[in-house]
Design an enzyme around this catalytic site. Structure first.
Site, mmCIF file in Angstrom:
data_model
loop_
_atom_site.group_PDB
_atom_site.id
_atom_site.type_symbol
_atom_site.label_atom_id
_atom_site.label_comp_id
_atom_site.label_asym_id
_atom_site.label_seq_id
_atom_site.Cartn_x
_atom_site.Cartn_y
_atom_site.Cartn_z
ATOM 1 N N ASN A 240 30.704 -0.593 20.715
ATOM 2 C CA ASN A 240 31.798 0.307 20.345
ATOM 3 C C ASN A 240 31.745 1.482 21.316
ATOM 4 O OD1 ASN A 240 32.294 2.727 17.686
ATOM 5 N ND2 ASN A 240 33.778 1.889 19.083
ATOM 6 N N GLY A 241 32.856 1.726 21.974
ATOM 7 C CA GLY A 241 32.902 2.819 22.945
ATOM 8 C C GLY A 241 33.506 2.337 24.235
ATOM 9 N N CYS B 167 36.537 -0.003 18.177
ATOM 10 C CA CYS B 167 35.782 -1.118 17.617
ATOM 11 C C CYS B 167 34.869 -0.710 16.487
ATOM 12 C CB CYS B 167 34.915 -1.754 18.700
ATOM 13 S SG CYS B 167 35.862 -2.319 20.094
ATOM 14 N N GLY C 214 39.483 -1.859 14.114
ATOM 15 C CA GLY C 214 40.010 -2.802 15.097
ATOM 16 C C GLY C 214 40.469 -4.049 14.392
ATOM 17 N N TYR D 100 40.836 10.942 12.031
ATOM 18 C CA TYR D 100 41.623 9.736 11.807
ATOM 19 C C TYR D 100 40.797 8.465 11.684
ATOM 20 C CZ TYR D 100 44.583 5.730 12.761
ATOM 21 O OH TYR D 100 45.202 4.518 12.689
HETATM 22 P P1 AMP Z 1 52.577 8.195 16.895
HETATM 23 O O1 AMP Z 1 53.573 7.524 16.024
HETATM 24 O O2 AMP Z 1 52.408 7.517 18.221
HETATM 25 O O3 AMP Z 1 52.777 9.670 17.035
HETATM 26 O O4 AMP Z 1 51.154 8.010 16.201
HETATM 27 C C1 AMP Z 1 50.776 8.857 15.164
HETATM 28 C C2 AMP Z 1 50.261 8.057 14.024
HETATM 29 O O5 AMP Z 1 49.283 7.129 14.474
HETATM 30 C C3 AMP Z 1 49.601 8.983 13.005
HETATM 31 O O6 AMP Z 1 50.160 8.709 11.748
HETATM 32 C C4 AMP Z 1 48.129 8.625 13.052
HETATM 33 O O7 AMP Z 1 47.624 8.476 11.764
HETATM 34 C C5 AMP Z 1 48.061 7.316 13.806
HETATM 35 N N1 AMP Z 1 47.008 7.329 14.869
HETATM 36 C C6 AMP Z 1 46.523 8.353 15.545
HETATM 37 N N2 AMP Z 1 45.596 7.959 16.440
HETATM 38 C C7 AMP Z 1 45.483 6.634 16.319
HETATM 39 C C8 AMP Z 1 44.695 5.627 16.944
HETATM 40 N N3 AMP Z 1 43.826 5.919 17.891
HETATM 41 N N4 AMP Z 1 44.868 4.340 16.548
HETATM 42 C C9 AMP Z 1 45.743 4.024 15.623
HETATM 43 N N5 AMP Z 1 46.528 4.929 14.993
HETATM 44 C C10 AMP Z 1 46.412 6.219 15.322
#
Ligand code: AMP
Length: 481
Positions: free
Chosen positions: A114-115, A13, A39, A254
């Protein structure tokens, strides 16, 4: 019936607050727009005009919900708080959209969180057994009930009393009849910054929310700090027992926006330094470095500079598709990746390519992209990841799936490389990551960040669940609505 894991609330969030400004709601909407990356499924604003609170909460993007002047005009008042959140899809979530609001004996109180509380389920069970009736399934409502039941006199004392019973990660912005309160949990896991616009104090998850409205960023709230902002000014308190600060390192990898200054560090510069360390640790013979956009771009810039290789946009991103990760089902996620990225054949054909991304979660993105890059004629594909392997779920507010779905929890690096289909795969080490953050490495005795997703070292006890075996958050089943 949905499973608990699907129904869990992913408290990814962003929060914002402004006190004592004539355009409080419009500024809050703009601030939330800048925090949209935190979000994308719901947004809400609650304002206070001196007599009444006004609320508008809606599923969807900020730009879709707060784009009409009538909506902003209805949110009258000199103070407002707002929230953007990730949540599950469907009708049922509207009642969970924040800010949550409740009437108390002392007046109204709106809260944006947030959290993620790690003892919300236990607290909730106890509160329900004592007669509390919950309106939502959000852990934030637990805080509202604890405030309601507190025997202390002032609102601030009651908020403190409530939070002393809560465990986990929280950055909160609270609006009452005469004050705005901001608070960070004792470990300072999630961010919260203080700013100022034309004399009006502001609070936000990230400084990019201040930049959009031309406001000044003053400082981060400290871990465990609570600020009370009212007509008399700003008072800051440290009401909780001391804990070592453990800010979430994943915010740098990220989550935060690259132009934000988080904990005194420019996120973009940090990401580039991570790319530099990654290249130092895991160099490979290649012709070019290609980022997986957008999240891999700063890391790839750092990697290419250190490896002295050309940086090329070998993958083009379609910006009209949201973050694939946010989509709720595996099927949609698969589709999403294809919608979102395409290979730039002219750049990749016949080349030895280093692909850089910030993280691998389930491995969906990497697998699809590697296939795409090979189809575009790449001779070799090497993948370099600007974070250590994510082996553990987050219980503090970042949306990671339960452990079994985390690729790195099920396979070693070689196994992952085989599944993803690359010639080589390497991740930055935890020490390398800490070096990129300007430290000598991870201090195993007193780690400076929360890195539980990489290390399994959870700084705050997980009262509600056993991290080894249960879904990433306990939640209440809610399929009757
Ligand atoms: P995946 O396809 O499941 O391996 O997700 C990896 C991709 O999701 C990477 O390109 C990251 O930039 C992105 N990512 C990593 N953590 C998150 C997160 N908590 N929420 C949304 N996207 C994420």
């Amino acid at each position: 019936m949905r499973k608990a894991a699907d129904d869990a609330f992913r408290d990814e969030c962003g929060i914002f607050g402004i006190f004592g400004h004539k355009d409080s709601s419009a500024h809050t909407a703009l601030g939330l727009h800048a925090l949209q990356h935190r979000g994308q499924e719901a947004a809400g604003i609650v304002s206070f005009d001196g007599e009444q609170f006004h609320s508008h909460r809606s599923l969807g993007l900020v730009g879709d919900s707060f784009n009409r002047i009538e909506v902003i005009e209805r949110l009258r008042g000199h103070s407002a708080i707002g929230h953007v959140r990730y949540s599950t899809t469907g009708e049922t979530v509207l009642r969970n959209v924040q800010p949550l609001f409740a009437e108390f004996d002392f007046g109204g109180l709106a809260i944006a969180h947030n959290g993620n509380l790690t003892n919300a389920y236990s607290l909730r069970k106890e509160l329900v057994s004592r007669g509390c009736i919950f309106q939502s399934t959000s852990d934030t409502e637990v805080i509202i009930h604890l405030i309601a039941r507190s025997s202390y006199g002032s609102v601030v004392e009651r908020v403190i009393d409530a939070l002393k019973q809560a465990q986990g990660a929280y950055s909160l912005v609270v609006l009452t009849n005469d004050a705005m309160i901001g608070v960070r949990d004792p470990s300072g896991i999630r961010p919260l910054v203080l700013g100022e616009l034309e004399g009006a104090p502001l609070l936000a998850s990230e400084s990019c929310a201040f930049d959009i409205i031309g406001a000044r960023t003053l400082r981060d709230l400290e871990a465990g700090e609570l600020v009370v902002i009212d007509n008399k000014g700003l008072e800051n308190l440290k009401p909780f027992p001391h804990r070592d600060k453990r800010f979430c390192i994943f915010e740098f990898i990220y989550f935060a926006r690259p132009d934000s200054i988080v904990e005194g560090t420019n996120v973009y510069e940090a990401r580039k330094r991570i790319g530099v360390e990654l290249a130092r640790e895991n160099g490979v013979e290649a012709d070019l470095v290609v980022p997986i956009p957008d999240s891999g771009i700063p890391g790839a810039i750092g990697y290419a500079a250190e490896a002295k290789l050309p940086f090329e946009l070998g993958i083009i991103r379609n910006h009209y598709v949201g973050r694939t990760f946010i989509e709720p089902t595996d099927q949609i996620r698969h589709l999403g990746v294809r919608l979102k990225h395409s290979a730039n054949q002219g750049t990749l054909d016949g080349k030895r390519v280093v692909l850089v991304d910030d993280s691998i979660v389930r491995g969906t993105t990497s697998t699809k992209i590697v296939e795409m890059v090979r189809n575009a004629g790449a001779r070799e594909v090497h993948m370099r990841i600007a974070s250590p392997p994510i082996t553990h779920s987050c219980f503090y507010g970042v949306d990671t799936p339960d452990r079994a779905k985390l690729l790195a929890s099920q396979h070693d690096v070689e196994g992952m490389a085989r599944l993803i289909g690359v010639d080589s795969l390497a991740f930055i080490s935890i020490d390398g990551l800490y070096r990129a953050m300007g430290l000598r490495g991870r201090d195993a005795e007193r780690p400076q960040y929360c890195d539980a997703c990489f290390s399994g070292d959870y700084p705050v006890p997980l009262a509600d669940c056993n991290a080894e075996s249960t879904p990433n958050q306990l939640s209440l089943l809610d399929d009757q609505v």
